[in-house]
Design a protein around this motif. Structure first.
Motif, PDB file in Angstrom:
ATOM      1  N   PRO A  57       6.221   4.622  -1.185  1.00  0.00           N
ATOM      2  CA  PRO A  57       7.568   3.349  -1.152  1.00  0.00           C
ATOM      3  C   PRO A  57       8.677   4.320  -0.806  1.00  0.00           C
ATOM      4  N   VAL A  58       9.269   3.646   0.262  1.00  0.00           N
ATOM      5  CA  VAL A  58      10.658   4.371   0.725  1.00  0.00           C
ATOM      6  C   VAL A  58      11.719   3.182   0.747  1.00  0.00           C
ATOM      7  N   THR A  59      13.000   3.643   0.839  1.00  0.00           N
ATOM      8  CA  THR A  59      14.070   2.714   1.332  1.00  0.00           C
ATOM      9  C   THR A  59      14.003   2.320   2.800  1.00  0.00           C
ATOM     10  N   GLU A  60      14.687   1.217   2.783  1.00  0.00           N
ATOM     11  CA  GLU A  60      14.863   0.757   4.267  1.00  0.00           C
ATOM     12  C   GLU A  60      15.328   1.682   5.166  1.00  0.00           C
ATOM     13  N   ASP A  61      16.238   2.549   4.988  1.00  0.00           N
ATOM     14  CA  ASP A  61      16.815   3.514   5.700  1.00  0.00           C
ATOM     15  C   ASP A  61      16.245   4.761   6.132  1.00  0.00           C
ATOM     16  N   ALA A  62      14.833   4.698   5.195  1.00  0.00           N
ATOM     17  CA  ALA A  62      14.109   5.937   5.511  1.00  0.00           C
ATOM     18  C   ALA A  62      12.804   5.754   6.454  1.00  0.00           C
ATOM     19  N   LEU A  63      12.739   4.431   6.876  1.00  0.00           N
ATOM     20  CA  LEU A  63      11.589   3.897   7.615  1.00  0.00           C
ATOM     21  C   LEU A  63      11.268   5.071   8.750  1.00  0.00           C
ATOM     22  N   ALA A  95       7.738   0.490   2.608  1.00  0.00           N
ATOM     23  CA  ALA A  95       6.839   1.716   2.349  1.00  0.00           C
ATOM     24  C   ALA A  95       6.144   2.295   3.799  1.00  0.00           C
ATOM     25  N   LEU A  96       5.824   3.565   3.734  1.00  0.00           N
ATOM     26  CA  LEU A  96       5.119   4.212   4.975  1.00  0.00           C
ATOM     27  C   LEU A  96       3.726   4.725   4.351  1.00  0.00           C
ATOM     28  N   GLN A  97       2.738   4.327   5.211  1.00  0.00           N
ATOM     29  CA  GLN A  97       1.471   4.901   4.864  1.00  0.00           C
ATOM     30  C   GLN A  97       1.299   6.193   5.921  1.00  0.00           C
ATOM     31  N   ILE A  98       0.944   7.143   5.157  1.00  0.00           N
ATOM     32  CA  ILE A  98       0.878   8.517   5.984  1.00  0.00           C
ATOM     33  C   ILE A  98      -0.783   8.800   6.062  1.00  0.00           C
ATOM     34  N   GLY A  99      -1.238   9.631   7.011  1.00  0.00           N
ATOM     35  CA  GLY A  99      -2.402   9.627   7.464  1.00  0.00           C
ATOM     36  C   GLY A  99      -2.527  11.301   7.470  1.00  0.00           C
ATOM     37  N   PRO A 118       9.215  -5.840   4.155  1.00  0.00           N
ATOM     38  CA  PRO A 118       9.085  -7.097   3.345  1.00  0.00           C
ATOM     39  C   PRO A 118       8.807  -8.465   3.932  1.00  0.00           C
ATOM     40  N   GLU A 119       8.817  -8.498   5.412  1.00  0.00           N
ATOM     41  CA  GLU A 119       8.749  -9.647   6.091  1.00  0.00           C
ATOM     42  C   GLU A 119       7.107  -9.760   6.034  1.00  0.00           C
ATOM     43  N   LYS A 120       6.321  -8.753   5.783  1.00  0.00           N
ATOM     44  CA  LYS A 120       4.838  -9.103   5.804  1.00  0.00           C
ATOM     45  C   LYS A 120       4.452  -8.407   4.659  1.00  0.00           C
ATOM     46  N   GLU A 121       4.593  -7.182   4.225  1.00  0.00           N
ATOM     47  CA  GLU A 121       3.738  -6.759   2.996  1.00  0.00           C
ATOM     48  C   GLU A 121       4.712  -6.864   1.841  1.00  0.00           C
TER      49      GLU A 121
END
Length: 317
Positions: free
Chosen positions: A151-157, A115-119, A108-111
């Motif tokens: 999209p994920v929760t904070e504890d799943a980063l 969320a996690l972007q997966i390649g 949230p500080e930037k975007e």
């Protein structure tokens, strides 16, 4: 004379009042003057408390009912069939998880989102655009063929560069699979919507597969939106919910799921935990599976669920 906005005029009035107050006083600017000067400063866009770097560690955590894990990107390999203990034929789709890696972490500080972007996969630099190459270089990850944001929760980063394999899921759980359906081009109403067609007897000339009348009389005198007609069929994003995971092969990065999923062989699909049939929190690795350093992937045996748990009367071939 150039027109000024009301907000700017109000700020100028405050600045004029503060200047008068400063000249009559000790000469130090008041708080209103400082607020006016800061109104045109870009420093307001950055919160002083949000400049601290968020620490994200790759370690196992405890999953809560409100936790939301990331998904993975897979390639559809094809379909086969198995038979359960009742002798019923169970259709199986095989998916290949090709080198999934976390390529970007969004906070949230930037975007303004967790969320996690997966390649997925590999691709040569010459086959990518310059913005894509710059993105991968800035994140310090290899060039990837396909990207997807989950999209994920904070504890799943998870930190950038964390690999995600097939053991992110467990046999017996339910997942939601999203993909692009097979494109069938322009089709008629019988194939596209299941119309019965016109009578194939006397009097029906060259209209056996037509859609029939589509309008009315003078009132309303138009065709309403959403009328089922001939048109482009397929080629849309669709999600199949509650897909049962039958087997996982860590040695070959394969996932076997029950039933059909959208897309042709070789297409990318996106797998995540089911929303309606939530898996058991105590069985899932959270935020993902971390392999031990001495683990030999080639020697791992496939993890298989009990196929006898599948009700033969609930299977649609």
């Amino acid at each position: 004379m150039m027109a000024l906005s009301r907000g700017l005029i109000s700020r100028l009035r405050i600045f004029t009042i503060n200047s008068t107050t400063t000249s009559m006083g000790t000469g130090t600017p008041t708080s209103l003057t400082h607020q006016f000067l800061r109104g045109f400063c870009s420093e307001l866009l950055v919160d002083s408390g949000s400049t601290e770097a968020r620490i994200i560690e790759a370690k196992p955590r405890v999953m809560t009912p409100g936790s939301k894990r990331t998904g993975v990107i897979a390639v559809k390999c094809g379909m086969t069939a198995l038979w359960n203990k009742w002798g019923a034929r169970v259709p199986i789709t095989i998916l290949w998880v090709d080198d999934n890696v976390v390529t970007q972490v969004k906070t949230p500080e930037k975007e303004d989102i967790f969320a996690l972007q997966i390649g997925c996969g590999q691709k040569k630099e010459k086959h990518l655009t310059k913005p894509e190459v710059g993105h991968f270089r800035a994140q310090g990850v290899p060039m990837k063929r396909k990207l997807r944001e989950f999209p994920v929760t904070e504890d799943a980063l998870l930190p950038v560069g964390t690999p995600i394999g097939v053991r992110h899921f467990v046999p017996g759980q339910f997942v939601d699979v999203t993909g692009i359906t097979r494109g069938k081009g322009f089709q008629g109403v019988m194939k596209r919507h299941g119309f019965a067609g016109m009578p194939a007897s006397h009097g029906a000339s060259l209209s056996h597969r037509s859609g029939g009348s589509t309008g009315q009389r003078d009132a309303p005198g138009k065709v309403f939106k959403g009328k089922k007609m001939a048109g482009r069929m397929g080629g849309k994003q669709r999600t199949v919910k509650n897909v049962w995971v039958y087997k996982i092969e860590p040695a070959r990065n394969l996932i076997w799921v029950q039933g059909q999923i959208p897309g042709a062989e070789g297409n990318f699909v996106f797998i995540k935990d089911a929303v309606y049939k939530k898996p058991d929190e105590s069985l899932l690795p959270f935020p993902t599976y971390f392999a031990p350093e001495d683990e030999n992937v080639a020697s791992l045996e496939p993890l298989v669920a009990n196929l006898g748990d599948v009700d033969p009367f609930m299977i649609t071939d």
